[in-house]
Scaffold this motif. Structure first.
Motif, PDB file in Angstrom:
ATOM      1  N   TYR A   1      -6.510   7.281   7.086  1.00 58.67           N
ATOM      2  CA  TYR A   1      -7.542   6.251   7.031  1.00 58.67           C
ATOM      3  C   TYR A   1      -7.003   4.936   6.477  1.00 58.67           C
ATOM      4  CZ  TYR A   1     -11.711   3.788   5.390  1.00 58.67           C
ATOM      5  OH  TYR A   1     -12.674   2.847   5.150  1.00 58.67           O
ATOM      6  N   THR A   2      -7.486   3.839   7.044  1.00 59.79           N
ATOM      7  CA  THR A   2      -7.284   2.523   6.448  1.00 59.79           C
ATOM      8  C   THR A   2      -8.332   1.558   6.972  1.00 59.79           C
ATOM      9  OG1 THR A   2      -5.714   0.778   5.923  1.00 59.79           O
ATOM     10  CG2 THR A   2      -5.698   1.585   8.184  1.00 59.79           C
ATOM     11  N   THR A   3      -8.583   0.536   6.229  1.00 62.32           N
ATOM     12  CA  THR A   3      -9.275  -0.648   6.731  1.00 62.32           C
ATOM     13  C   THR A   3      -8.486  -1.836   6.206  1.00 62.32           C
ATOM     14  OG1 THR A   3     -10.797  -0.714   4.852  1.00 62.32           O
ATOM     15  CG2 THR A   3     -11.604   0.322   6.857  1.00 62.32           C
ATOM     16  N   GLY A   4      -7.781  -2.490   7.101  1.00 59.95           N
ATOM     17  CA  GLY A   4      -7.090  -3.712   6.721  1.00 59.95           C
ATOM     18  C   GLY A   4      -5.613  -3.592   6.443  1.00 59.95           C
ATOM     19  N   ALA A   5      -4.942  -2.550   6.933  1.00 57.08           N
ATOM     20  CA  ALA A   5      -3.485  -2.466   6.806  1.00 57.08           C
ATOM     21  C   ALA A   5      -2.858  -3.087   8.055  1.00 57.08           C
ATOM     22  CB  ALA A   5      -3.046  -1.019   6.657  1.00 57.08           C
ATOM     23  N   HIS A   6      -1.609  -3.499   7.945  1.00 55.56           N
ATOM     24  CA  HIS A   6      -0.939  -4.173   9.049  1.00 55.56           C
ATOM     25  C   HIS A   6       0.465  -3.602   9.253  1.00 55.56           C
ATOM     26  CE1 HIS A   6      -4.071  -7.211   9.036  1.00 55.56           C
ATOM     27  NE2 HIS A   6      -3.929  -7.262   7.735  1.00 55.56           N
ATOM     28  N   ASN A   7       0.907  -3.636  10.500  1.00 58.07           N
ATOM     29  CA  ASN A   7       2.271  -3.223  10.854  1.00 58.07           C
ATOM     30  C   ASN A   7       2.588  -1.806  10.377  1.00 58.07           C
ATOM     31  OD1 ASN A   7       2.747  -5.765  12.020  1.00 58.07           O
ATOM     32  ND2 ASN A   7       3.281  -6.593  10.022  1.00 58.07           N
ATOM     33  N   LEU A   8       1.666  -0.895  10.615  1.00 58.73           N
ATOM     34  CA  LEU A   8       1.915   0.507  10.302  1.00 58.73           C
ATOM     35  C   LEU A   8       2.587   1.166  11.492  1.00 58.73           C
ATOM     36  CD1 LEU A   8      -1.510   1.610   8.757  1.00 58.73           C
ATOM     37  CD2 LEU A   8       0.495   0.683   7.582  1.00 58.73           C
ATOM     38  N   LEU A   9       3.479   2.103  11.215  1.00 57.25           N
ATOM     39  CA  LEU A   9       4.067   2.958  12.241  1.00 57.25           C
ATOM     40  C   LEU A   9       3.785   4.396  11.824  1.00 57.25           C
ATOM     41  CD1 LEU A   9       5.758   3.614  14.724  1.00 57.25           C
ATOM     42  CD2 LEU A   9       7.812   3.335  13.299  1.00 57.25           C
TER      43      LEU A   9
ATOM     44  N   GLY B   1      -9.162   1.177  10.821  1.00 58.42           N
ATOM     45  CA  GLY B   1     -10.059   0.029  10.922  1.00 58.42           C
ATOM     46  C   GLY B   1      -9.375  -1.279  10.568  1.00 58.42           C
ATOM     47  N   ASN B   2      -9.643  -2.300  11.366  1.00 59.53           N
ATOM     48  CA  ASN B   2      -9.071  -3.637  11.159  1.00 59.53           C
ATOM     49  C   ASN B   2      -7.552  -3.615  11.064  1.00 59.53           C
ATOM     50  OD1 ASN B   2     -11.450  -5.163  11.258  1.00 59.53           O
ATOM     51  ND2 ASN B   2     -11.917  -4.629   9.145  1.00 59.53           N
ATOM     52  N   CYS B   3      -6.942  -2.625  11.683  1.00 61.61           N
ATOM     53  CA  CYS B   3      -5.483  -2.520  11.683  1.00 61.61           C
ATOM     54  C   CYS B   3      -4.911  -3.552  12.655  1.00 61.61           C
ATOM     55  CB  CYS B   3      -5.087  -1.114  12.118  1.00 61.61           C
ATOM     56  SG  CYS B   3      -3.595  -0.507  11.361  1.00 61.61           S
ATOM     57  N   VAL B   4      -3.862  -4.231  12.245  1.00 56.04           N
ATOM     58  CA  VAL B   4      -3.223  -5.240  13.093  1.00 56.04           C
ATOM     59  C   VAL B   4      -1.774  -4.829  13.326  1.00 56.04           C
ATOM     60  CG1 VAL B   4      -2.521  -7.657  13.252  1.00 56.04           C
ATOM     61  CG2 VAL B   4      -4.736  -7.066  12.245  1.00 56.04           C
ATOM     62  N   SER B   5      -1.376  -4.813  14.582  1.00 54.74           N
ATOM     63  CA  SER B   5      -0.003  -4.474  14.972  1.00 54.74           C
ATOM     64  C   SER B   5       0.417  -3.100  14.443  1.00 54.74           C
ATOM     65  CB  SER B   5       0.981  -5.550  14.505  1.00 54.74           C
ATOM     66  OG  SER B   5       0.655  -6.785  15.101  1.00 54.74           O
ATOM     67  N   CYS B   6      -0.450  -2.118  14.635  1.00 51.81           N
ATOM     68  CA  CYS B   6      -0.164  -0.753  14.207  1.00 51.81           C
ATOM     69  C   CYS B   6       0.178   0.093  15.427  1.00 51.81           C
ATOM     70  CB  CYS B   6      -1.360  -0.169  13.465  1.00 51.81           C
ATOM     71  SG  CYS B   6      -1.725  -1.058  11.931  1.00 51.81           S
ATOM     72  N   VAL B   7       1.141   1.005  15.260  1.00 52.32           N
ATOM     73  CA  VAL B   7       1.603   1.853  16.349  1.00 52.32           C
ATOM     74  C   VAL B   7       1.449   3.318  15.937  1.00 52.32           C
ATOM     75  CG1 VAL B   7       3.598   2.536  17.752  1.00 52.32           C
ATOM     76  CG2 VAL B   7       3.255   0.118  17.154  1.00 52.32           C
TER      77      VAL B   7
ATOM     78  N   ASP C   1      -3.792  -5.929  18.634  1.00 53.46           N
ATOM     79  CA  ASP C   1      -2.377  -5.685  18.912  1.00 53.46           C
ATOM     80  C   ASP C   1      -1.912  -4.308  18.447  1.00 53.46           C
ATOM     81  OD1 ASP C   1      -2.081  -8.214  20.052  1.00 53.46           O
ATOM     82  OD2 ASP C   1      -1.669  -9.117  18.104  1.00 53.46           O
ATOM     83  N   ASN C   2      -2.731  -3.292  18.696  1.00 52.17           N
ATOM     84  CA  ASN C   2      -2.392  -1.931  18.308  1.00 52.17           C
ATOM     85  C   ASN C   2      -1.982  -1.127  19.534  1.00 52.17           C
ATOM     86  OD1 ASN C   2      -3.106  -2.123  15.450  1.00 52.17           O
ATOM     87  ND2 ASN C   2      -5.155  -2.488  16.236  1.00 52.17           N
ATOM     88  N   LEU C   3      -1.222  -0.050  19.322  1.00 52.06           N
ATOM     89  CA  LEU C   3      -0.696   0.736  20.419  1.00 52.06           C
ATOM     90  C   LEU C   3      -0.707   2.206  20.064  1.00 52.06           C
ATOM     91  CD1 LEU C   3       0.930   0.888  23.136  1.00 52.06           C
ATOM     92  CD2 LEU C   3       2.992   0.662  21.731  1.00 52.06           C
ATOM     93  N   VAL C   4      -1.173   3.029  21.012  1.00 54.85           N
ATOM     94  CA  VAL C   4      -1.050   4.486  20.897  1.00 54.85           C
ATOM     95  C   VAL C   4      -0.234   4.924  22.100  1.00 54.85           C
ATOM     96  CG1 VAL C   4      -2.247   6.699  20.877  1.00 54.85           C
ATOM     97  CG2 VAL C   4      -3.286   4.716  19.750  1.00 54.85           C
ATOM     98  N   GLU C   5       0.912   5.581  21.841  1.00 53.03           N
ATOM     99  CA  GLU C   5       1.747   6.016  22.960  1.00 53.03           C
ATOM    100  C   GLU C   5       2.243   7.439  22.776  1.00 53.03           C
ATOM    101  OE1 GLU C   5       4.935   3.154  23.163  1.00 53.03           O
ATOM    102  OE2 GLU C   5       6.094   4.198  21.661  1.00 53.03           O
TER     103      GLU C   5
END
Length: 163
Positions: A95-103, A127-133, A155-159
């Motif tokens: 869980y998160t709300t507001g973390a960025h650039n997570l892998l 939530g509110n994740c930016v650039s998370c993969v 700018d999030n991605l699930v692959e």
């Protein structure tokens, strides 16, 4: 493990030995792992990963008030979570709300129950994740897969993941 998370600096890798980990806090709503520290950039990330492919299970014990097993604090940036298994949460495994650039990669999340009437239950609620993969994740028996809710999630991605 929480002590390592609380003291990790930019560029650190926290290797977690095989075993089952539960919270050591006496508070029933404390996650097993709370990540509040950040890496300085995409190269100098803080990484949490299993040691030498050992099986690491973070177990929320299905406590009715343990909402999250792994929680990225708001503002956590440039963090990697790799090769861990997350289970038995009463709301969201990760869980998160507001973390960025997570892998988040090579992670398994299962047995997450969703209380009736809630909208935040899922294997991963970012939530509110930016650039998370999220890469090569497997999520099952969790009331939902991977969610990137709220307008701030961009700018999030699930692959290569199964939910």
């Amino acid at each position: 493990m929480q002590e390592a998370a609380d003291n990790a600096s930019s560029g650190y890798t926290v290797f977690v030995r095989g075993g089952t980990y539960i919270t050591t806090s006496g508070l029933s709503d404390t996650p097993v792992l709370l990540i509040s520290r950040s890496g300085s950039d995409a190269i100098n990330r803080i990484t949490f990963q299993n040691y030498n492919n050992e099986v690491v299970i973070l177990d929320g014990e299905l406590a009715t008030t343990r909402k999250y097993v792994v929680q990225f604090a708001q503002g956590a940036v440039n963090v990697t979570l790799r090769g861990l298994t997350v289970t038995r949460s009463s709301r969201s495994g990760i869980y998160t709300t507001g973390a960025h650039n997570l892998l988040i990669e090579d992670v398994k999340v299962y047995n997450v129950t969703t209380p009736t009437g809630t909208t935040t239950g899922s294997g991963m609620f970012l939530g509110n994740c930016v650039s998370c993969v999220v890469r090569r994740a497997i999520v099952w028996d969790s009331g939902g897969g991977v969610a990137f809710p709220f307008a701030g999630a961009v700018d999030n991605l699930v692959e290569a993941s199964i939910a």
